[in-house]
Design a protein around this motif. Structure first.
Motif, mmCIF file in Angstrom:
data_model
loop_
_atom_site.group_PDB
_atom_site.id
_atom_site.type_symbol
_atom_site.label_atom_id
_atom_site.label_comp_id
_atom_site.label_asym_id
_atom_site.label_seq_id
_atom_site.Cartn_x
_atom_site.Cartn_y
_atom_site.Cartn_z
ATOM 1 N N SER A 371 -22.962 55.160 -0.608
ATOM 2 C CA SER A 371 -24.225 55.342 0.124
ATOM 3 C C SER A 371 -24.795 54.021 0.637
ATOM 4 O O SER A 371 -25.681 54.009 1.491
ATOM 5 C CB SER A 371 -25.254 56.062 -0.762
ATOM 6 N N PHE A 372 -24.280 52.898 0.104
ATOM 7 C CA PHE A 372 -24.697 51.588 0.605
ATOM 8 C C PHE A 372 -23.837 51.135 1.791
ATOM 9 O O PHE A 372 -24.014 50.035 2.304
ATOM 10 C CB PHE A 372 -24.599 50.536 -0.501
ATOM 11 N N GLY A 373 -22.884 51.970 2.198
ATOM 12 C CA GLY A 373 -22.073 51.656 3.366
ATOM 13 C C GLY A 373 -20.876 50.767 3.078
ATOM 14 O O GLY A 373 -20.387 50.075 3.977
ATOM 15 N N VAL A 374 -20.397 50.776 1.826
ATOM 16 C CA VAL A 374 -19.249 49.926 1.481
ATOM 17 C C VAL A 374 -18.100 50.780 0.940
ATOM 18 O O VAL A 374 -18.325 51.768 0.249
ATOM 19 C CB VAL A 374 -19.637 48.843 0.448
ATOM 20 N N PRO A 375 -16.855 50.399 1.273
ATOM 21 C CA PRO A 375 -15.699 51.156 0.785
ATOM 22 C C PRO A 375 -15.474 50.940 -0.715
ATOM 23 O O PRO A 375 -15.758 49.855 -1.238
ATOM 24 C CB PRO A 375 -14.533 50.608 1.602
ATOM 25 N N VAL A 376 -14.962 51.970 -1.377
ATOM 26 C CA VAL A 376 -14.818 51.964 -2.835
ATOM 27 C C VAL A 376 -13.378 52.229 -3.246
ATOM 28 O O VAL A 376 -12.725 53.122 -2.701
ATOM 29 C CB VAL A 376 -15.729 53.047 -3.479
ATOM 30 N N VAL A 377 -12.885 51.450 -4.208
ATOM 31 C CA VAL A 377 -11.602 51.687 -4.865
ATOM 32 C C VAL A 377 -11.877 51.824 -6.352
ATOM 33 O O VAL A 377 -12.720 51.103 -6.905
ATOM 34 C CB VAL A 377 -10.616 50.521 -4.627
ATOM 35 N N VAL A 378 -11.181 52.722 -7.019
ATOM 36 C CA VAL A 378 -11.332 52.875 -8.465
ATOM 37 C C VAL A 378 -10.183 52.156 -9.170
ATOM 38 O O VAL A 378 -9.013 52.343 -8.818
ATOM 39 C CB VAL A 378 -11.354 54.365 -8.871
ATOM 40 N N ALA A 379 -10.539 51.332 -10.160
ATOM 41 C CA ALA A 379 -9.539 50.683 -11.004
ATOM 42 C C ALA A 379 -9.502 51.416 -12.334
ATOM 43 O O ALA A 379 -10.506 51.460 -13.051
ATOM 44 C CB ALA A 379 -9.882 49.220 -11.216
ATOM 45 N N ILE A 380 -8.350 52.022 -12.631
ATOM 46 C CA ILE A 380 -8.190 52.665 -13.939
ATOM 47 C C ILE A 380 -7.672 51.601 -14.903
ATOM 48 O O ILE A 380 -6.510 51.196 -14.848
ATOM 49 C CB ILE A 380 -7.194 53.853 -13.878
ATOM 50 N N ALA A 429 -10.890 44.577 2.398
ATOM 51 C CA ALA A 429 -11.823 43.507 2.749
ATOM 52 C C ALA A 429 -11.503 42.925 4.121
ATOM 53 O O ALA A 429 -12.399 42.683 4.931
ATOM 54 C CB ALA A 429 -11.788 42.422 1.681
ATOM 55 N N ASP A 430 -10.209 42.741 4.389
ATOM 56 C CA ASP A 430 -9.795 42.154 5.668
ATOM 57 C C ASP A 430 -10.044 43.097 6.844
ATOM 58 O O ASP A 430 -10.180 42.652 7.985
ATOM 59 C CB ASP A 430 -8.310 41.780 5.625
ATOM 60 N N ALA A 431 -10.096 44.405 6.565
ATOM 61 C CA ALA A 431 -10.289 45.389 7.635
ATOM 62 C C ALA A 431 -11.744 45.475 8.103
ATOM 63 O O ALA A 431 -12.048 46.187 9.072
ATOM 64 C CB ALA A 431 -9.807 46.759 7.172
ATOM 65 N N ASP A 432 -12.629 44.783 7.369
ATOM 66 C CA ASP A 432 -14.063 44.779 7.735
ATOM 67 C C ASP A 432 -14.605 46.200 7.916
ATOM 68 O O ASP A 432 -15.275 46.522 8.899
ATOM 69 C CB ASP A 432 -14.289 43.968 9.011
ATOM 70 N N MET A 433 -14.345 47.039 6.916
ATOM 71 C CA MET A 433 -14.780 48.435 6.968
ATOM 72 C C MET A 433 -16.234 48.617 6.528
ATOM 73 O O MET A 433 -16.827 49.668 6.756
ATOM 74 C CB MET A 433 -13.871 49.284 6.068
ATOM 75 N N ALA A 434 -16.788 47.620 5.863
ATOM 76 C CA ALA A 434 -18.129 47.776 5.291
ATOM 77 C C ALA A 434 -19.202 47.759 6.369
ATOM 78 O O ALA A 434 -19.111 47.033 7.353
ATOM 79 C CB ALA A 434 -18.391 46.668 4.271
ATOM 80 N N ASN A 435 -20.206 48.583 6.154
ATOM 81 C CA ASN A 435 -21.393 48.607 7.013
ATOM 82 C C ASN A 435 -22.609 48.627 6.087
ATOM 83 O O ASN A 435 -23.361 49.590 6.011
ATOM 84 C CB ASN A 435 -21.360 49.835 7.918
ATOM 85 N N PHE A 436 -22.781 47.524 5.365
ATOM 86 C CA PHE A 436 -23.718 47.470 4.244
ATOM 87 C C PHE A 436 -25.169 47.585 4.681
ATOM 88 O O PHE A 436 -25.595 46.984 5.671
ATOM 89 C CB PHE A 436 -23.534 46.159 3.465
ATOM 90 N N ALA A 437 -25.923 48.344 3.909
ATOM 91 C CA ALA A 437 -27.382 48.412 4.076
ATOM 92 C C ALA A 437 -27.998 48.749 2.728
ATOM 93 O O ALA A 437 -27.475 49.596 1.993
ATOM 94 C CB ALA A 437 -27.765 49.466 5.101
ATOM 95 N N PRO A 438 -29.129 48.091 2.365
ATOM 96 C CA PRO A 438 -29.827 48.459 1.124
ATOM 97 C C PRO A 438 -30.327 49.893 1.190
ATOM 98 O O PRO A 438 -30.366 50.514 2.266
ATOM 99 C CB PRO A 438 -30.986 47.459 1.058
ATOM 100 N N LEU A 439 -30.735 50.400 0.033
ATOM 101 C CA LEU A 439 -31.108 51.811 -0.086
ATOM 102 C C LEU A 439 -32.482 52.104 0.509
ATOM 103 O O LEU A 439 -32.763 53.215 0.935
ATOM 104 C CB LEU A 439 -31.099 52.197 -1.567
ATOM 105 N N TYR A 440 -33.343 51.098 0.533
ATOM 106 C CA TYR A 440 -34.704 51.325 1.029
ATOM 107 C C TYR A 440 -35.166 50.100 1.816
ATOM 108 O O TYR A 440 -34.653 48.988 1.641
ATOM 109 C CB TYR A 440 -35.674 51.614 -0.125
ATOM 110 N N ALA A 441 -36.139 50.301 2.669
ATOM 111 C CA ALA A 441 -36.690 49.220 3.499
ATOM 112 C C ALA A 441 -37.743 48.435 2.722
ATOM 113 O O ALA A 441 -38.402 48.970 1.826
ATOM 114 C CB ALA A 441 -37.314 49.804 4.763
#
Length: 558
Positions: A371-380, A429-441
């Motif tokens: 929801s913050f606009g960043v891609p997620v990977v899970v490390a088991i 990270a290299d693909a620049d997929m993130a579109n980060f934004a905080p949760l509130y203004a």
């Protein structure tokens, strides 16, 4: 098969002189202030000299809600940093310093684990370079100067009933939560009720971790509100004339610490606010400096993503002007089983249905971080008792959440066990997929900020706060503090304020017991439920097992 303990592995480390570690990042010897042969502080002059360089990629490591089974967030942070270096990337890690409170309480140490550790492990878990002692001293100097000002005539007209500045100690000590000071007669001052927090909850700790340089540090220290007059007007630390001396005490502590991993890769270890009662991130100056020196910087945020990652995004990134390119959520099969209702004693037996039942906790964290606009990977994070079917169950579940899970064996194999995760994280990270934004203004009203976190991150139905708390927030808005972010002080064990409510609960309420204004740090603290800013020791503290052996070596840290 008998496994070596963390401290045994750390003791066998083939450490390189700290100057060699600095050379990997282009830090000349004269810009390192050595503390022995294996740790050093980085000079303020060097940090200023690299400020105009471009930033590397920032990778955040966070986790599911912690369980007694252990998740290994710091271990994964260290392992991923080693893994990135092992695949030919120039990477550094940034983690927090360990507090003596949990070290002698429940955790017994906090420098990673197995073959994914930062060394020197013993010093890092104890006095290290003295930063926490400096923070404790600076905080308590201010306390002493407040009481001294009142004693010598109270020129500022401080209302002794409204002194908000408490004292701190870097130790779990429940007996000091509520105290009365200045007993014993006229010579000892005016008795009043106060108390102690643990050093990691100090506003001075938060300020050190959010300040950009010494000038910013002193300005923030001066902005601390320590008390109020009878007309409710605030008294600042600069009114007490404490900010200069506090800055002097913190001058060296402000410089980031450089150490190394077991694989001789650079690690910045600086600052240490807890994420359940403070903002849970290492220092801005360490992270921003690392970003100028490495192509990839792996950092962590405390406890689960509902606390550490939320504060990393909404407080640290907002204030420092940085943004993560990728987020790794650490999970374990064991923790999934505990969330699925399995007792700790039964975690060794295969139970795929319990894994599946516990996965919604992981799913909630994935959804929240996205929801913050960043891609997620899970490390088991792999444990030897994990079965192929259980691991596959986690991978299958994560795939349904639009993410991917990668099995990591860095605890046992170091960088060799985490290359798949490192490769994938670097690609993202290299693909620049993130579109980060905080949760509130910034301009959202303070109570609405609290509600936004409670409803969107914790999935609560409502926030319960009496009229006194709501009015206090409105008064702070009227005083010009309405644009500050909110730091939630909440149990780390659950999305709710009930530590026993595992999984992904909905329909719960978040009661706000108290709000505190950290004007110097630049946030409002909302204390939820029964969370304590001075923890207590458990029935059997780790301190009982920590000792020197016949060879003069420390035993019991883990």
């Amino acid at each position: 098969m008998a496994y070596k303990t963390d401290i045994e592995i750390a003791r066998e480390a083939k450490k390189r002189p700290i100057q060699e570690i600095g050379e990997k990042l282009g830090i000349a010897w004269e810009h390192l202030l050595p503390f022995g042969h294996d740790k050093a502080k980085i000079s303020e002059e060097f940090i200023a000299s690299v400020k105009d360089r471009p930033d590397g990629k920032l990778i955040l490591v966070t986790a599911i809600n912690p369980t007694p089974a252990g998740e290994g967030k710091t271990t994964t942070t260290v392992g991923l940093g080693d893994g990135l270096n092992a695949i030919g990337k120039k990477a550094a890690i940034c983690i927090r310093e360990a507090s003596l409170g949990p070290c002698f309480g429940m955790k017994g140490g906090a420098a990673g684990g197995g073959y994914a550790q930062v060394v020197p492990m013993e010093e890092m878990n104890l006095h290290f370079t003295g930063d926490f002692h400096a923070i404790t001293s600076a905080h308590n100097l201010l306390s002493a100067m407040i009481d001294n000002h009142i004693y010598w005539g109270n020129e500022l007209e401080i209302d002794e009933r409204r002194v908000t500045w408490r004292r701190v100690l870097d130790m779990n000590d429940r007996a000091l939560r509520d105290t009365v000071t200045s007993l014993g007669g006229v010579a000892n001052g005016f008795p009043r009720q106060t108390g102690f927090d643990i050093t990691v909850a100090s506003e001075v700790m938060a300020i050190l971790c959010l300040a950009t340089d010494l000038d910013d540090l002193q300005r923030r220290l001066g902005d601390i509100i320590v008390a109020y007059r009878r007309d409710r007007s605030p008294i600042y630390a600069r009114d007490i004339k404490a900010d200069g001396a506090m800055t002097v005490l913190l001058q060296q502590a402000m410089q980031p610490n450089l150490v190394q991993t077991l694989e001789n890769n650079p690690a910045f270890v600086h600052g240490g606010p807890f994420a359940n009662i403070a903002h849970g991130c290492n220092s801005v100056v360490a992270t921003t400096t690392a970003l100028k020196l490495a192509d990839y910087v792996v950092t962590e945020a405390g406890f689960g993503a509902d606390l550490g990652a939320e504060k990393f995004m909404n407080i640290k990134c907002r204030k420092a002007g940085i943004a993560p390119s990728a987020v790794v959520v650490v999970a374990t099969v064991r923790a999934m089983k505990m969330n699925g209702g399995v007792a700790k004693a039964d975690l060794g037996a295969e139970n795929v249905s319990a894994v599946e039942a516990g996965c919604p906790n992981l799913g909630r964290h994935i959804e929240n971080v996205k929801s913050f606009g960043v891609p997620v990977v899970v490390a088991i994070n792999h444990f030897v008792t994990d079965t192929d079917a259980e691991v596959q169950a986690v991978k299958d579940y994560v795939a349904t959440q639009g993410s991917e899970a990668i099995l990591c064996k860095h605890w046992a194999d170091g960088s060799a066990g985490v290359k798949e995760l490192a490769t994938r994280v670097a690609e993202i990270a290299d693909a620049d997929m993130a579109n980060f934004a905080p949760l509130y203004a910034d301009e959202m009203p303070l109570f609405e900020k609290i509600e936004t976190i409670a409803k969107r991150i914790y999935r609560a139905d409502e926030v319960i706060a009496d009229k006194k708390i709501r009015n206090q927030l409105k008064d702070w808005e009227a005083a010009g503090y309405g644009n500050l972010p909110v730091c939630m002080a909440k149990t780390q064990y659950s999305f709710s304020t009930d530590p026993n409510l595992r999984g992904a609960p909905t329909g719960h309420s978040v009661p706000i017991r108290e709000v505190r204004l950290s004007a110097g740090a630049g946030f409002i603290v909302a204390i939820c439920g029964e969370i304590m800013t001075m923890p207590g020791l458990p029935r059997v503290p780790s301190a009982e097992q920590i000792m020197l052996n016949d060879a003069g070596e420390i035993e019991g840290l883990f």
